[in-house]
Write a protein that holds these residues in place. Structure first.
Motif, PDB file in Angstrom:
ATOM      1  N   PRO A  33       0.812  -1.215   0.000  1.00 48.72           N
ATOM      2  CA  PRO A  33       0.000   0.000   0.000  1.00 48.72           C
ATOM      3  C   PRO A  33       0.848   1.269   0.000  1.00 48.72           C
ATOM      4  CG  PRO A  33       0.012  -1.013   2.175  1.00 48.72           C
ATOM      5  CD  PRO A  33       0.694  -1.967   1.255  1.00 48.72           C
ATOM      6  N   TYR A  34       0.352   2.279  -0.700  1.00 49.32           N
ATOM      7  CA  TYR A  34       0.942   3.611  -0.626  1.00 49.32           C
ATOM      8  C   TYR A  34       0.234   4.371   0.496  1.00 49.32           C
ATOM      9  CZ  TYR A  34       2.915   2.643  -5.260  1.00 49.32           C
ATOM     10  OH  TYR A  34       3.605   2.098  -6.317  1.00 49.32           O
ATOM     11  N   GLU A  35       1.003   5.076   1.275  1.00 49.76           N
ATOM     12  CA  GLU A  35       0.448   5.800   2.413  1.00 49.76           C
ATOM     13  C   GLU A  35       0.572   7.305   2.185  1.00 49.76           C
ATOM     14  OE1 GLU A  35       1.385   6.537   7.187  1.00 49.76           O
ATOM     15  OE2 GLU A  35       2.640   5.186   5.989  1.00 49.76           O
ATOM     16  N   LYS A  36      -0.532   8.007   2.338  1.00 50.62           N
ATOM     17  CA  LYS A  36      -0.524   9.469   2.212  1.00 50.62           C
ATOM     18  C   LYS A  36      -0.486  10.104   3.592  1.00 50.62           C
ATOM     19  CE  LYS A  36      -2.914   9.823  -2.232  1.00 50.62           C
ATOM     20  NZ  LYS A  36      -4.044  10.434  -2.966  1.00 50.62           N
ATOM     21  N   ARG A  37       0.356  11.103   3.750  1.00 49.93           N
ATOM     22  CA  ARG A  37       0.461  11.827   5.020  1.00 49.93           C
ATOM     23  C   ARG A  37       0.369  13.320   4.753  1.00 49.93           C
ATOM     24  NH1 ARG A  37       5.809   8.853   7.704  1.00 49.93           N
ATOM     25  NH2 ARG A  37       5.159   6.676   7.275  1.00 49.93           N
ATOM     26  N   GLY A  46       4.340  13.707  -0.281  1.00 55.74           N
ATOM     27  CA  GLY A  46       3.398  13.315   0.767  1.00 55.74           C
ATOM     28  C   GLY A  46       2.905  11.890   0.642  1.00 55.74           C
ATOM     29  N   VAL A  47       3.494  11.115  -0.274  1.00 57.14           N
ATOM     30  CA  VAL A  47       3.142   9.705  -0.453  1.00 57.14           C
ATOM     31  C   VAL A  47       4.351   8.867  -0.043  1.00 57.14           C
ATOM     32  CG1 VAL A  47       2.470   7.911  -2.094  1.00 57.14           C
ATOM     33  CG2 VAL A  47       1.533  10.228  -2.313  1.00 57.14           C
ATOM     34  N   PHE A  48       4.088   7.839   0.780  1.00 56.89           N
ATOM     35  CA  PHE A  48       5.155   6.998   1.312  1.00 56.89           C
ATOM     36  C   PHE A  48       5.000   5.577   0.767  1.00 56.89           C
ATOM     37  CE2 PHE A  48       5.030  10.595   4.010  1.00 56.89           C
ATOM     38  CZ  PHE A  48       6.259  10.715   4.640  1.00 56.89           C
ATOM     39  N   TYR A  49       6.134   4.978   0.435  1.00 53.74           N
ATOM     40  CA  TYR A  49       6.164   3.607  -0.082  1.00 53.74           C
ATOM     41  C   TYR A  49       7.147   2.807   0.744  1.00 53.74           C
ATOM     42  CZ  TYR A  49       6.880  -0.261  -3.405  1.00 53.74           C
ATOM     43  OH  TYR A  49       6.972  -1.495  -3.991  1.00 53.74           O
ATOM     44  N   LEU A  50       6.631   1.820   1.461  1.00 56.32           N
ATOM     45  CA  LEU A  50       7.454   0.976   2.325  1.00 56.32           C
ATOM     46  C   LEU A  50       8.329   1.817   3.256  1.00 56.32           C
ATOM     47  CD1 LEU A  50       8.418  -1.846  -0.211  1.00 56.32           C
ATOM     48  CD2 LEU A  50       6.768  -1.967   1.656  1.00 56.32           C
ATOM     49  N   GLY A  51       7.724   2.866   3.801  1.00 62.07           N
ATOM     50  CA  GLY A  51       8.391   3.715   4.782  1.00 62.07           C
ATOM     51  C   GLY A  51       9.178   4.869   4.217  1.00 62.07           C
ATOM     52  N   ARG A  52       9.297   4.969   2.899  1.00 58.50           N
ATOM     53  CA  ARG A  52      10.083   6.031   2.257  1.00 58.50           C
ATOM     54  C   ARG A  52       9.168   7.037   1.582  1.00 58.50           C
ATOM     55  NH1 ARG A  52      11.367   6.837  -3.062  1.00 58.50           N
ATOM     56  NH2 ARG A  52      10.532   4.781  -3.625  1.00 58.50           N
ATOM     57  N   PRO A 202      26.333  15.962  -0.410  1.00 61.88           N
ATOM     58  CA  PRO A 202      25.582  17.226  -0.390  1.00 61.88           C
ATOM     59  C   PRO A 202      24.339  17.221  -1.276  1.00 61.88           C
ATOM     60  CG  PRO A 202      27.459  17.421  -1.848  1.00 61.88           C
ATOM     61  CD  PRO A 202      27.541  16.037  -1.253  1.00 61.88           C
ATOM     62  N   ILE A 203      23.413  16.329  -0.964  1.00 60.76           N
ATOM     63  CA  ILE A 203      22.164  16.175  -1.708  1.00 60.76           C
ATOM     64  C   ILE A 203      21.025  16.133  -0.692  1.00 60.76           C
ATOM     65  CG2 ILE A 203      20.828  14.610  -3.192  1.00 60.76           C
ATOM     66  CD1 ILE A 203      23.048  15.956  -4.714  1.00 60.76           C
ATOM     67  N   LYS A 204      19.867  16.691  -1.058  1.00 58.62           N
ATOM     68  CA  LYS A 204      18.707  16.668  -0.171  1.00 58.62           C
ATOM     69  C   LYS A 204      18.362  15.226   0.221  1.00 58.62           C
ATOM     70  CE  LYS A 204      16.701  20.927  -2.033  1.00 58.62           C
ATOM     71  NZ  LYS A 204      15.549  21.516  -2.756  1.00 58.62           N
ATOM     72  N   GLU A 205      17.914  15.066   1.458  1.00 61.44           N
ATOM     73  CA  GLU A 205      17.709  13.725   2.017  1.00 61.44           C
ATOM     74  C   GLU A 205      16.757  12.865   1.195  1.00 61.44           C
ATOM     75  OE1 GLU A 205      19.204  12.013   4.680  1.00 61.44           O
ATOM     76  OE2 GLU A 205      20.602  13.628   4.225  1.00 61.44           O
ATOM     77  N   LEU A 206      15.673  13.434   0.688  1.00 64.63           N
ATOM     78  CA  LEU A 206      14.718  12.626  -0.068  1.00 64.63           C
ATOM     79  C   LEU A 206      15.251  12.220  -1.432  1.00 64.63           C
ATOM     80  CD1 LEU A 206      11.109  13.925   0.620  1.00 64.63           C
ATOM     81  CD2 LEU A 206      12.473  12.240   1.845  1.00 64.63           C
ATOM     82  N   HIS A 207      16.353  12.816  -1.837  1.00 61.80           N
ATOM     83  CA  HIS A 207      16.966  12.460  -3.117  1.00 61.80           C
ATOM     84  C   HIS A 207      18.165  11.532  -2.924  1.00 61.80           C
ATOM     85  CE1 HIS A 207      14.549  15.089  -5.731  1.00 61.80           C
ATOM     86  NE2 HIS A 207      14.443  15.826  -4.642  1.00 61.80           N
ATOM     87  N   LYS A 208      18.229  10.916  -1.741  1.00 63.62           N
ATOM     88  CA  LYS A 208      19.198   9.870  -1.455  1.00 63.62           C
ATOM     89  C   LYS A 208      18.438   8.581  -1.143  1.00 63.62           C
ATOM     90  CE  LYS A 208      22.422  12.927   1.089  1.00 63.62           C
ATOM     91  NZ  LYS A 208      23.153  13.043   2.387  1.00 63.62           N
ATOM     92  N   ALA A 212      19.873  -0.600   1.888  1.00 64.93           N
ATOM     93  CA  ALA A 212      18.865  -1.412   2.577  1.00 64.93           C
ATOM     94  C   ALA A 212      17.467  -1.088   2.073  1.00 64.93           C
ATOM     95  CB  ALA A 212      18.956  -1.184   4.082  1.00 64.93           C
ATOM     96  N   GLN A 213      17.174   0.195   1.826  1.00 67.80           N
ATOM     97  CA  GLN A 213      15.845   0.577   1.356  1.00 67.80           C
ATOM     98  C   GLN A 213      15.609   0.091  -0.066  1.00 67.80           C
ATOM     99  OE1 GLN A 213      13.433   2.006   3.210  1.00 67.80           O
ATOM    100  NE2 GLN A 213      11.981   1.916   1.518  1.00 67.80           N
ATOM    101  N   VAL A 214      16.609   0.216  -0.925  1.00 71.25           N
ATOM    102  CA  VAL A 214      16.464  -0.289  -2.295  1.00 71.25           C
ATOM    103  C   VAL A 214      16.187  -1.791  -2.277  1.00 71.25           C
ATOM    104  CG1 VAL A 214      17.637  -0.650  -4.505  1.00 71.25           C
ATOM    105  CG2 VAL A 214      17.916   1.524  -3.300  1.00 71.25           C
ATOM    106  N   ARG A 215      16.924  -2.521  -1.480  1.00 73.70           N
ATOM    107  CA  ARG A 215      16.734  -3.970  -1.419  1.00 73.70           C
ATOM    108  C   ARG A 215      15.378  -4.330  -0.817  1.00 73.70           C
ATOM    109  NH1 ARG A 215      22.377  -7.003   0.050  1.00 73.70           N
ATOM    110  NH2 ARG A 215      20.964  -8.761  -0.286  1.00 73.70           N
ATOM    111  N   LYS A 216      14.926  -3.552   0.136  1.00 69.51           N
ATOM    112  CA  LYS A 216      13.602  -3.769   0.733  1.00 69.51           C
ATOM    113  C   LYS A 216      12.508  -3.618  -0.317  1.00 69.51           C
ATOM    114  CE  LYS A 216      10.588  -1.787   4.345  1.00 69.51           C
ATOM    115  NZ  LYS A 216      10.515  -0.731   5.402  1.00 69.51           N
ATOM    116  N   GLU A 217      12.632  -2.599  -1.155  1.00 72.63           N
ATOM    117  CA  GLU A 217      11.598  -2.341  -2.152  1.00 72.63           C
ATOM    118  C   GLU A 217      11.635  -3.343  -3.296  1.00 72.63           C
ATOM    119  OE1 GLU A 217      11.243   1.827  -3.183  1.00 72.63           O
ATOM    120  OE2 GLU A 217      11.624   2.435  -1.103  1.00 72.63           O
ATOM    121  N   MET A 218      12.799  -3.870  -3.604  1.00 72.59           N
ATOM    122  CA  MET A 218      12.879  -4.883  -4.655  1.00 72.59           C
ATOM    123  C   MET A 218      12.511  -6.271  -4.144  1.00 72.59           C
ATOM    124  SD  MET A 218      13.376  -3.208  -7.331  1.00 72.59           S
ATOM    125  CE  MET A 218      12.513  -1.846  -6.474  1.00 72.59           C
ATOM    126  N   ALA A 219      12.506  -6.460  -2.840  1.00 72.47           N
ATOM    127  CA  ALA A 219      12.161  -7.769  -2.271  1.00 72.47           C
ATOM    128  C   ALA A 219      10.710  -8.148  -2.563  1.00 72.47           C
ATOM    129  CB  ALA A 219      12.417  -7.774  -0.765  1.00 72.47           C
TER     130      ALA A 219
END
Length: 244
Positions: A33-37, A46-52, A202-208, A212-219
């Motif tokens: 599920p996609y979560e809106k906050r 404002g949309v979160f996918y697997l915690g990101r 030196p990149i904004k946090e959401l653009h990193k 572990a997160q990549v592997r979580k989403e591909m799992a």
């Protein structure tokens, strides 16, 4: 064990296909599920996918940043291209190709092969075509993709690469499903993402993204298996998955 004859089996399968909720795609994985906050990072949608939280897309107005003179020194894309060991004749999709900075480097490596430059902004594809003409590169083909489908020919690609792009997909599950469909068996999907684990990047946090997160989403994609993580670049991961 007695096997059913074709005369019995075919009508049974036909009947099942008419049952509501039953389809030939029943084995396909269900999207998490996609979560809106309402409270979220200003750089996110404002949309979160697997915690990101999903980041805003970089518009074509910022295309000059992709071609900045210091990019090669900062990202060492020469090391990226060497690490992936592209072969002559390979078919590669550069997903979120933008102005074609990466596409043209790959195009030179694959010789008789083809690069599909996929983007969802016509302005970016226009820039891609302009720059390929300027560099006299003829083996890059632009493709207008969608946010949930790269619109690639089925089972056509040996490699698909996303350079600082995946974290901006607003439908990441569906987009990866479409990419898998366009990938040959044994083909690879490559994520190049700024290291979230490194606060000095030196990149904004959401653009990193973290490995572990990549592997979580591909799992959640059963056709993919983790192949390797290459840490040759100064600021980015190279994370590779293969289609089983």
């Amino acid at each position: 064990m007695r096997l059913l004859s074709p005369q019995i089996l075919v009508p049974v399968l036909t009947a099942l296909l008419l049952v509501p909720g039953f389809s030939q795609d029943a084995a396909q994985p269900a999207p998490p599920p996609y979560e809106k906050r309402t409270e979220h990072d200003r750089d996110g949608i404002g949309v979160f996918y697997l915690g990101r939280e999903i980041a805003h897309v970089m518009g074509h107005q910022a295309a000059d940043w992709l071609e900045r003179p210091e990019r090669e020194a900062e990202e060492r894309t020469d090391l990226l291209i060497d690490a992936l060991k592209f072969r002559d004749g390979e078919v590669v999709a550069d997903i979120g190709c933008g102005s074609g900075f990466i596409s043209r480097k790959i195009a030179k490596k694959i010789g008789s092969g083809t690069v599909y430059g996929v983007d969802i902004q016509q302005e970016m594809l226009d820039l891609l075509a302009k720059r390929m003409a300027m560099f006299r590169i003829t083996n890059v083909k632009p493709i207008m993709g969608a946010t949930n489908d790269p619109k690639l020919p089925p089972a056509s690609c040996d490699t698909m690469i996303m350079v600082d792009v995946y974290h901006e997909f607003d439908q990441p599950f569906e987009m990866i499903r479409g990419m898998i469909a366009g990938l040959k068996r044994g083909g690879r999907i490559v994520f190049v993402e700024y290291r979230k684990e490194d606060p000095t990047v030196p990149i904004k946090e959401l653009h990193k993204m973290s490995e572990a997160q990549v592997r979580k989403e591909m799992a959640v994609q059963p056709e993919l298996e983790f192949a390797e993580s290459i840490e040759d670049l100064p600021r980015q991961h190279i994370i590779v998955f293969r289609k089983k």
